[in-house]
Design a protein around this motif. Structure first.
Motif, PDB file in Angstrom:
ATOM      1  N   THR A 153      20.412 -28.971 -58.437  1.00 45.20           N
ATOM      2  CA  THR A 153      19.653 -27.866 -59.021  1.00 45.20           C
ATOM      3  C   THR A 153      20.280 -27.417 -60.335  1.00 45.20           C
ATOM      4  O   THR A 153      19.572 -27.072 -61.286  1.00 45.20           O
ATOM      5  CB  THR A 153      19.577 -26.670 -58.055  1.00 45.20           C
ATOM      6  OG1 THR A 153      20.900 -26.283 -57.705  1.00 45.20           O
ATOM      7  CG2 THR A 153      18.799 -27.014 -56.821  1.00 45.20           C
ATOM      8  N   ASN A 190      19.390 -29.996 -62.839  1.00 46.29           N
ATOM      9  CA  ASN A 190      17.949 -30.035 -63.055  1.00 46.29           C
ATOM     10  C   ASN A 190      17.498 -28.986 -64.059  1.00 46.29           C
ATOM     11  O   ASN A 190      16.515 -29.182 -64.771  1.00 46.29           O
ATOM     12  CB  ASN A 190      17.211 -29.841 -61.730  1.00 46.29           C
ATOM     13  CG  ASN A 190      16.843 -31.160 -61.100  1.00 46.29           C
ATOM     14  OD1 ASN A 190      16.699 -32.158 -61.795  1.00 46.29           O
ATOM     15  ND2 ASN A 190      16.695 -31.164 -59.781  1.00 46.29           N
ATOM     16  N   ARG A 191      18.228 -27.873 -64.077  1.00 40.98           N
ATOM     17  CA  ARG A 191      17.895 -26.867 -65.083  1.00 40.98           C
ATOM     18  C   ARG A 191      18.044 -27.450 -66.478  1.00 40.98           C
ATOM     19  O   ARG A 191      17.201 -27.247 -67.353  1.00 40.98           O
ATOM     20  CB  ARG A 191      18.794 -25.649 -64.915  1.00 40.98           C
ATOM     21  CG  ARG A 191      18.188 -24.590 -64.015  1.00 40.98           C
ATOM     22  CD  ARG A 191      18.793 -23.232 -64.305  1.00 40.98           C
ATOM     23  NE  ARG A 191      20.155 -23.116 -63.790  1.00 40.98           N
ATOM     24  CZ  ARG A 191      20.444 -22.809 -62.526  1.00 40.98           C
ATOM     25  NH1 ARG A 191      19.475 -22.596 -61.662  1.00 40.98           N
ATOM     26  NH2 ARG A 191      21.697 -22.718 -62.136  1.00 40.98           N
ATOM     27  N   ASP A 207      15.294 -30.073 -67.120  1.00 37.00           N
ATOM     28  CA  ASP A 207      13.999 -29.464 -67.416  1.00 37.00           C
ATOM     29  C   ASP A 207      13.961 -28.956 -68.852  1.00 37.00           C
ATOM     30  O   ASP A 207      12.994 -29.198 -69.585  1.00 37.00           O
ATOM     31  CB  ASP A 207      13.736 -28.302 -66.444  1.00 37.00           C
ATOM     32  CG  ASP A 207      13.412 -28.792 -65.042  1.00 37.00           C
ATOM     33  OD1 ASP A 207      13.032 -29.974 -64.919  1.00 37.00           O
ATOM     34  OD2 ASP A 207      13.548 -28.007 -64.091  1.00 37.00           O
ATOM     35  N   ALA A 208      15.015 -28.264 -69.244  1.00 35.97           N
ATOM     36  CA  ALA A 208      15.048 -27.726 -70.609  1.00 35.97           C
ATOM     37  C   ALA A 208      15.015 -28.864 -71.624  1.00 35.97           C
ATOM     38  O   ALA A 208      14.296 -28.791 -72.637  1.00 35.97           O
ATOM     39  CB  ALA A 208      16.296 -26.873 -70.794  1.00 35.97           C
ATOM     40  N   ALA A 232      13.819 -31.926 -71.211  1.00 39.49           N
ATOM     41  CA  ALA A 232      12.515 -32.583 -71.205  1.00 39.49           C
ATOM     42  C   ALA A 232      11.493 -31.746 -71.963  1.00 39.49           C
ATOM     43  O   ALA A 232      10.681 -32.284 -72.735  1.00 39.49           O
ATOM     44  CB  ALA A 232      12.064 -32.818 -69.764  1.00 39.49           C
ATOM     45  N   ALA A 233      11.545 -30.449 -71.772  1.00 46.47           N
ATOM     46  CA  ALA A 233      10.613 -29.571 -72.491  1.00 46.47           C
ATOM     47  C   ALA A 233      10.830 -29.679 -73.990  1.00 46.47           C
ATOM     48  O   ALA A 233       9.876 -29.733 -74.779  1.00 46.47           O
ATOM     49  CB  ALA A 233      10.795 -28.131 -72.014  1.00 46.47           C
ATOM     50  N   ARG A 288      10.816 -36.567 -69.101  1.00 47.19           N
ATOM     51  CA  ARG A 288      11.730 -36.223 -68.015  1.00 47.19           C
ATOM     52  C   ARG A 288      12.669 -37.369 -67.668  1.00 47.19           C
ATOM     53  O   ARG A 288      13.827 -37.160 -67.321  1.00 47.19           O
ATOM     54  CB  ARG A 288      10.945 -35.814 -66.773  1.00 47.19           C
ATOM     55  CG  ARG A 288      11.519 -34.562 -66.134  1.00 47.19           C
ATOM     56  CD  ARG A 288      11.100 -34.390 -64.703  1.00 47.19           C
ATOM     57  NE  ARG A 288      12.282 -34.346 -63.860  1.00 47.19           N
ATOM     58  CZ  ARG A 288      13.038 -33.263 -63.719  1.00 47.19           C
ATOM     59  NH1 ARG A 288      12.764 -32.169 -64.358  1.00 47.19           N
ATOM     60  NH2 ARG A 288      14.109 -33.296 -62.944  1.00 47.19           N
ATOM     61  N   SER A 295      16.603 -36.991 -68.072  1.00 43.50           N
ATOM     62  CA  SER A 295      17.512 -37.237 -66.950  1.00 43.50           C
ATOM     63  C   SER A 295      18.637 -38.170 -67.363  1.00 43.50           C
ATOM     64  O   SER A 295      19.818 -37.890 -67.121  1.00 43.50           O
ATOM     65  CB  SER A 295      16.747 -37.857 -65.779  1.00 43.50           C
ATOM     66  OG  SER A 295      15.794 -36.950 -65.273  1.00 43.50           O
TER      67      SER A 295
END
Lengths: 248, 248
Positions: free
Chosen positions: A159, A162-163, A166-167, A169-170, A188, A192
């Motif tokens: 987790t 993943n934060r 996510d940031a 990938a955005a 994504r 990763s």
DNA sequence: CACCCTCTCGACAGGGTGTTGACTTCATCA
DNA sequence: TGATGAAGTCAACACCCTGTCGAGAGGGTG
């Protein structure tokens, strides 16, 4: 002597609990979340365990830290440790929570000015990443190591990263949307891989004994860490903004 | 004292030239980390331990495999295990040696036709890398996990990956020399980062999917592994052949 | 004062590691 | 052939670490 404060060599004498008086601890400016007591409160003990754990992780491997080390480091007996934590792993999990919480602040606005100066923004992101690891070297290394045998720890670590993913990938998606970056792998997936790259390279640098190249082999060299960050940045920028050349 | 433990469990303070191999392991490139070979039945036992270990590593974590499991798996008692190996870690070390030996063959001529079709050649390299991990999933995952607490294992892992890094760095240097690729980070630094990227992404894929079975061959989602390899290839190609764009 | 609730630890059970010393086999050689 | 010694085997032991249990010691509260 107060076992919670700085009493490092825990007195094994179980006889008279010497820490008895200390009545006006709560009269001071720091409110202790409501609870106060003559003998060290549970909160203080719990924090003492965490402090001892982080200190010990700076000295040796997580696997080499015994619960007795933790307990004595906090000035309590081994069975008492179990009143506060279910296991060694639970302590590391709490420590990792703290790191995650701190990391959230640190990386909050990292991608705010991407369109103005992309290279500088990505560098800031990588440095925030590396800084979070480096600021809690012991916890990071221990968590990365224990992750493989502790599912709960692995989940918490997931987790946390993943934060970042996510940031990232955005941000990659935003760069493509504004035409600053060409098409490529799914954002994504790319995010990763790049974050795993950072994780591995940075933990390798932190543990020291790893094959991270000549620069990090000699940490005395000035600029070694900068070279590593520069390499990471190169990989991030070229993979995000560059296109794959066609074979002849 | 056992003949095996005398040679393998090196005290940290003992002589530096400790890795003096027994004279009878010249038949193979794999150093003999267990017992000095003598009786054929002994060899079979030693191999039985290794086979049992690799099988057990396909079923559970290295940390959850006890020496009793290994011994019973080989049909011997626990004390007898110590006649053949000094510890659980020594078994994993031997297994890792075998993987390293096999990997050497697999990656020998990977960069031979770089100038003809760079993209295809790099893909072959990445697939060879991933294939070596996947073919020995249990050993790879266990070694990556135990590496952090076992210095000997970390060293062996380092020499294994250093071979790949050296080959990668040489290939990057050759591409730059022939003008196919622009200047960038020091080849060895870039090669280290890219190989650590592969290591991390592939072990993540190996541990993230099903705990048993050939994960890379039959993933849950068809095409998932291909996508991952494609992403890795994208990062390799852009970081090796692409230049960093200048900030506006 | 009585009661409860938080907190504490001695003592125990259990499981894992690594070692010891006696024992069995077996090839070799006088 | 019988003695010898090395290779191989394991029951039993010593030790360490984990986790649990039950018997408490205090303060807060009615």
């Amino acid at each position: 002597m107060n076992p919670a404060s700085a009493a490092e060599t825990a007195p094994p004498s179980s006889g008279p609990a010497a820490a008895k008086a200390a009545p006006d601890d709560a009269a001071q400016g720091v409110p202790n979340r409501g609870r106060r007591a003559a003998r060290p409160s549970g909160d203080e003990r719990q924090r003492a365990i965490l402090v001892a754990a982080e200190r010990l992780l700076g000295e040796k491997d997580f696997a080499d830290v015994t619960i007795d080390d933790l307990a004595r480091g906090a000035g309590i007996s081994r069975p008492t440790f179990y009143f506060y934590f279910a296991s060694k792993q639970a302590v590391l999990l709490t420590l990792l929570d703290q790191v995650a919480h701190e990391a959230e602040k640190r990386t909050a606005d990292v991608f705010s000015d991407l369109s103005a100066a992309p290279s500088a923004a990505w560098r800031k992101a990588i440095e925030a990443f590396a800084g979070t690891f480096a600021a809690h070297r012991g916890v990071s290394v221990a968590a990365a190591a224990a992750r493989s045998s502790e599912p709960e720890l692995a989940a918490e670590w997931a987790t946390l990263t993943n934060r970042w993913i996510d940031a990232t990938a955005a941000a990659i998606g935003a760069e493509r949307d504004r035409g600053a970056s060409p098409a490529g792998p799914e954002p994504r997936l790319l995010a990763s891989a790049l974050n795993l790259l950072n994780e591995r390279v940075i933990t390798a640098a932190l543990t020291g004994l790893e094959p991270t190249g000549p620069a990090l082999r000699a940490p005395a060299l000035p600029g070694a860490v900068e070279d590593t960050i520069e390499t990471l940045l190169h990989i991030w920028l070229t993979s995000i903004y560059g296109a794959v050349p066609a074979d002849p």
